[in-house]
Design an enzyme around this catalytic site. Structure first.
Site, PDB file in Angstrom:
ATOM      1  CE  LYS A   1      10.667  -8.796   3.125  1.00  0.00           C
ATOM      2  NZ  LYS A   1      10.810  -7.722   2.152  1.00  0.00           N
TER       3      LYS A   1
ATOM      4  CB  CYS B   1       5.578 -14.979  -3.864  1.00  0.00           C
ATOM      5  SG  CYS B   1       7.116 -15.859  -3.912  1.00  0.00           S
TER       6      CYS B   1
ATOM      7  N   GLY C   1       4.585   0.182   6.023  1.00  0.00           N
ATOM      8  CA  GLY C   1       4.742   1.503   6.607  1.00  0.00           C
ATOM      9  C   GLY C   1       4.605   1.461   8.125  1.00  0.00           C
TER      10      GLY C   1
ATOM     11  CB  THR D   1       3.303  -6.268   2.989  1.00  0.00           C
ATOM     12  OG1 THR D   1       3.185  -7.336   2.033  1.00  0.00           O
ATOM     13  CG2 THR D   1       4.231  -5.212   2.421  1.00  0.00           C
TER      14      THR D   1
ATOM     15  CB  THR E   1       6.579   2.040   3.127  1.00  0.00           C
ATOM     16  OG1 THR E   1       6.234   0.705   2.753  1.00  0.00           O
ATOM     17  CG2 THR E   1       5.467   2.976   2.701  1.00  0.00           C
TER      18      THR E   1
HETATM   19  C1  LIG Z   1       5.589  -1.207  -3.244  1.00  0.00           C
HETATM   20  C2  LIG Z   1       6.202  -2.330  -2.472  1.00  0.00           C
HETATM   21  C3  LIG Z   1       6.783  -3.403  -3.151  1.00  0.00           C
HETATM   22  C4  LIG Z   1       7.355  -4.461  -2.453  1.00  0.00           C
HETATM   23  N1  LIG Z   1       7.945  -5.483  -3.143  1.00  0.00           N
HETATM   24  C5  LIG Z   1       8.561  -6.488  -2.472  1.00  0.00           C
HETATM   25  C6  LIG Z   1       9.262  -7.508  -3.157  1.00  0.00           C
HETATM   26  O1  LIG Z   1       9.358  -7.525  -4.384  1.00  0.00           O
HETATM   27  N2  LIG Z   1       9.840  -8.507  -2.428  1.00  0.00           N
HETATM   28  C7  LIG Z   1       9.798  -8.518  -1.063  1.00  0.00           C
HETATM   29  O2  LIG Z   1      10.364  -9.417  -0.448  1.00  0.00           O
HETATM   30  N3  LIG Z   1       9.169  -7.535  -0.390  1.00  0.00           N
HETATM   31  C8  LIG Z   1       8.549  -6.531  -1.053  1.00  0.00           C
HETATM   32  N4  LIG Z   1       7.922  -5.528  -0.351  1.00  0.00           N
HETATM   33  C9  LIG Z   1       7.897  -5.574   1.129  1.00  0.00           C
HETATM   34  C10 LIG Z   1       8.997  -4.722   1.745  1.00  0.00           C
HETATM   35  O3  LIG Z   1      10.281  -5.168   1.354  1.00  0.00           O
HETATM   36  C11 LIG Z   1       8.902  -4.725   3.281  1.00  0.00           C
HETATM   37  O4  LIG Z   1       9.108  -6.037   3.751  1.00  0.00           O
HETATM   38  C12 LIG Z   1       7.570  -4.244   3.795  1.00  0.00           C
HETATM   39  O5  LIG Z   1       7.056  -3.218   2.993  1.00  0.00           O
HETATM   40  C13 LIG Z   1       7.628  -3.761   5.233  1.00  0.00           C
HETATM   41  O6  LIG Z   1       8.590  -2.736   5.399  1.00  0.00           O
HETATM   42  P1  LIG Z   1       8.230  -1.169   5.307  1.00  0.00           P
HETATM   43  O7  LIG Z   1       7.098  -0.921   6.248  1.00  0.00           O
HETATM   44  O8  LIG Z   1       9.495  -0.472   5.679  1.00  0.00           O
HETATM   45  O9  LIG Z   1       7.838  -0.916   3.902  1.00  0.00           O
HETATM   46  C14 LIG Z   1       7.335  -4.456  -1.025  1.00  0.00           C
HETATM   47  C15 LIG Z   1       6.757  -3.379  -0.353  1.00  0.00           C
HETATM   48  C16 LIG Z   1       6.193  -2.327  -1.040  1.00  0.00           C
HETATM   49  C17 LIG Z   1       5.580  -1.192  -0.273  1.00  0.00           C
END
Ligand SMILES: Cc1cc2nc3c(=O)[nH]c(=O)nc-3n(C[C@H](O)[C@H](O)[C@H](O)COP(=O)(O)O)c2cc1C
Ligand SMILES: Cc1cc2nc3c(=O)[nH]c(=O)nc-3n(C[C@H](O)[C@H](O)[C@H](O)COP(=O)(O)OP(=O)(O)OC[C@H]3O[C@@H](n4cnc5c(N)ncnc54)[C@H](O)[C@@H]3O)c2cc1C
Ligand code: FES
Lengths: 322, 338
Positions: free
Chosen positions: B186, B149, B238, B214, B293
């Site tokens: 992270k 962030c 995703g 992400t 996701t």
């Molecule tokens: C809608 C959304 C909100 C997210 N909010 C956060 C968050 O508040 N803090 C964080 O560390 N990661 C956040 N992420 C990232 C996820 O924790 C994860 O690291 C990322 O989406 C990759 O994993 P995935 O492909 O399984 O979603 C967010 C992801 C999505 C899609």
């Protein structure tokens, strides 16, 4: 506000579905067989064997469907209003059925409209807050734009059974995009169904609000589902007449179950504080008076929401350097 | 009701694990009943998933990142679906730490869930303050530091994109936590050298690494000819990012095996939809994984992936998760030696 007070007498069939605003049954995730898929004007009506989801659902709630052949590249579920539920449906060997009405909009909904009897859909339902009950005896008007009338016929039946006067206004761009005309007429009688089309191909040429204006009176409770521009106009007419409005909004949803925070719009809470509020769990039905219309812009691509300056946690405007 | 395909409701992954396989794993001192956690921001604080199944059956619930104060998040639209993924631009909407401690943490505790609390801030002091508020609360299993962030003091540059900023945040948190719960950093994939950031975090006391957040993306609407997201850019997540995430885990684990980096547990995150997806991360070096996701596609995914991963590991003759961490590297070493 009408929600908590009154409601139909306990024990009436309607009392089981209408009433408590906070009565939100837990959703279930199910693999549902498609029992039928038939045309309905410009839309398709699908009947699903939905077991527990069908038994739990209340009017105003929605279902979230996984789309595409697995493994699908379309990861997000598509939200559709629940049009009807029939526990022990005699048309389908006593299955507990749930019906949806789907407009082929993009690739996801097109895929849904191509499902055939025997195919299976992955469904999470019922989701969201149902429509609340009006004050005892209040006159009601139900306004549906396009497929937005899908959740209203069911509501009309419950309201009628609870002794309310129910007028139904159905509007669309053209005749083929009207939905639910016969069903609504069967519930409230043909005289209380009012039709408008933009092109005059059915009913009055004009907007739903033209019809609503002559029906809305003091104390009316208007329930509406349709595009955001229509919802805003309905709210304005209802308010001007001294009534209230309950609006089912359609926000882009990634999860439908309250975990992602994508589906928000600015809404004033019971405490008077505006929050970016999740429409999938706090809505999709909202009191029109609570929606912060001043922060919502409606364009050709749909509605977008700004964060009002007085919203909880709004960024503090700072003149700091950097 | 007809006995067609209906009735296989919800908790698809609740059933027992593969015979003879021990699903337990650990991230430092945090013992997990199974290696599959939710991902931050994809499970809120567990309550909503709790309406569908028992969240205590998950490895852990990783909460949405918590900040000091309430945050409204960004205007809408906040999301766009993309091929095998999505973009989000939520802007860390949340109620703030007070409300989290009053309402969300007790819920997780009461429901027997292991809670990993994700924290975020605009400067290192906010992270440290949040860690201090959390560390003695019963029910906090670990703190995950979301350094993806913007750092207000550094022209809004993301902490995780700068080794110095990452180190500052992590050391502040580690000092306050004092070893009472594990601290996970992270990481962002949007860096030139993820090993350098991993090193900054581990050298300053992080107990483990969560990889990855992400990756920044953008979609333009060809009708309106404008960016789709109100926030213009957003985080891509995703299955679309899975190869990037596996690569990050592999690079960091390879550096540990080479002795270039202190050995510490890794948590793999990015596009995990099935047990075999999760297995890729384990083989590349992760001791646990998070499902983000995919939860939107299939709310039962975090549970289901746990069952599928256990089966996949058992099928390959592994007795525990720890036994399976890293074979992707061994193969390479052997081939490289030829
Ligand atoms: C809608 C959304 C909100 C997210 N909010 C956060 C968050 O508040 N803090 C964080 O560390 N990661 C956040 N992420 C990232 C996820 O924790 C994860 O690291 C990322 O989406 C990759 O994993 P995935 O492909 O399984 O979603 C967010 C992801 C999505 C899609
Ligand atoms: C509570 C609710 C009830 C709904 N009820 C119905 C209904 O009864 N019948 C019906 O046909 N449609 C309904 N919709 C709209 C339907 O969800 C969208 O048309 C559909 O998601 C579009 O997906 P697509 O793949 O066809 O289009 P695409 O435009 O390709 O979709 C791309 C992405 O945008 C999202 N999206 C696009 N348009 C909308 C929209 N209007 N609303 C929400 N998300 C959108 C999709 O979920 C998807 O993630 C409802 C939406 C909501 C939120
Ligand atoms: S759609 Fe995810 S929170 Fe509403």
């Amino acid at each position: 506000m009408s929600a908590a007070t009154g409601g139909p007498a306990a024990g009436t069939p309607a009392a089981e579905t209408l009433g408590a605003r906070d009565r939100r049954p837990d959703p279930v995730q199910l693999r549902c067989a498609v029992l039928a898929n038939e045309p309905a004007g410009a839309y398709r009506r699908l009947v699903l064997d939905a077991g527990e989801a069908a038994r739990r659902a209340l009017p105003g709630q929605f279902a979230a469907l996984a789309v595409g052949e697995p493994p699908t590249a379309m990861l997000l579920r598509r939200a559709v209003s629940i049009h009807a539920t029939t526990p022990g449906d005699r048309r389908f060997d006593g299955a507990d059925t749930l019906e949806i009405v789907v407009a082929p909009h993009g690739p996801g909904t097109e895929w849904v409209t191509r499902r055939r009897a025997g195919d299976v859909l992955d469904v999470v339902a019922p989701l969201g807050r149902p429509f609340p009950a009006p004050e005892v005896g209040a006159p009601t008007v139900l306004v549906g734009g396009g497929y937005g009338s899908a959740p209203l016929v069911w509501l009309a039946r419950d309201l009628r059974d609870a002794g309310h006067r129910v007028d139904v206004v159905l509007g669309a761009a053209s005749r083929d995009k009207l939905f639910g005309l016969e069903e609504a007429a069967a519930v409230v009688g043909p005289d209380l169904v009012h039709v408008t089309t933009d092109d005059g191909s059915a009913g009055l040429r004009g907007r739903v609000t033209d019809a609503l204006a002559s029906l809305a009176r003091d104390g009316v409770v208007v329930y509406a589902c349709g595009p955001m521009a229509m919802l805003r106009a309905v709210h304005e007419v209802a308010t001007a007449a001294g009534g209230t409005s309950w609006l089912a909004v359609e926000e882009s949803m990634a999860c439908g179950i309250g975990v992602c925070m994508t589906c928000v719009l600015p809404v004033r809470g019971e405490d008077g504080v505006t929050r970016m509020t999740r429409s999938c769990v706090e809505g999709p039905t909202f009191d029109g008076d609570r929606v912060r219309w001043d922060a919502i812009s409606i364009g050709p691509g749909g509605a977008t929401s700004a964060v009002p300056a007085d919203c909880l946690g709004a960024p503090v405007a700072s003149g700091k350097g950097h | 009701m007809t006995t067609t395909a209906t009735g296989t409701s919800g908790p698809a992954g609740t059933t027992g694990t593969a015979v003879g396989f021990d699903p337990r794993t650990a991230i430092g001192a945090l013992e997990l009943r199974n290696p599959v956690l939710t991902a931050s921001g994809c499970a809120a604080a567990g309550r909503e998933l709790g309406r569908l199944y028992d969240v205590a059956a998950l490895g852990a619930v990783v909460t949405k990142s918590i900040l000091r104060d309430a945050r409204s998040g960004r205007p809408t639209p906040r999301m766009a679906e993309t091929p095998s993924g999505m973009l989000n631009s939520i802007g860390l909407q949340g109620p703030g730490i007070d409300a989290f401690l009053a309402h969300d943490l007790p819920w997780l505790r009461d429901h027997g869930a292991t809670a990993v609390v994700s924290i975020a801030g605009t400067d290192a002091a906010e992270f440290a303050e949040l860690a201090g508020r959390l560390v003695d609360e019963p029910g906090v299993g670990a703190v995950e530091v979301n350094i993806s962030c913007p750092n207000v003091a550094n022209r809004g540059l993301v902490f995780a994109c700068d080794a110095g900023s990452s180190a500052e945040v992590v050391s502040g948190v580690v000092d306050v936590v004092g070893g009472r719960v594990p601290v996970l950093a992270k990481l962002s994939p949007d860096v030139t050298d993820i090993v350098a950031i991993a090193r900054a975090c581990l050298d300053h006391g992080a107990d483990g690494l969560a990889m990855v957040n992400t990756t920044l993306g953008m979609v333009v609407d060809t009708d309106t000819m404008r960016p789709v997201l109100a926030g213009v850019t957003g985080g891509l997540s995703g299955p679309a990012i899975r190869p990037i995430a596996v690569r990050c885990v592999w690079q960091v684990h390879a550096a540990m095996r080479r002795g270039d980096l202190r050995t510490a547990p890794g948590v793999g995150i990015g596009g995990i939809l099935t047990g075999l997806d999760a297995l890729q991360f384990v083989l590349a070096g992760a001791s646990a994984v998070q499902v983000g996701t995919s939860t939107f596609h299939d709310p039962s995914a975090p549970l289901r992936v746990g069952t599928e991963l256990a089966q996949a590991l058992a099928d390959r003759g592994f007795a525990s998760v720890a036994d399976a961490v890293g074979p992707a590297h061994t193969v390479l070493a052997r081939e490289g030696a030829r």
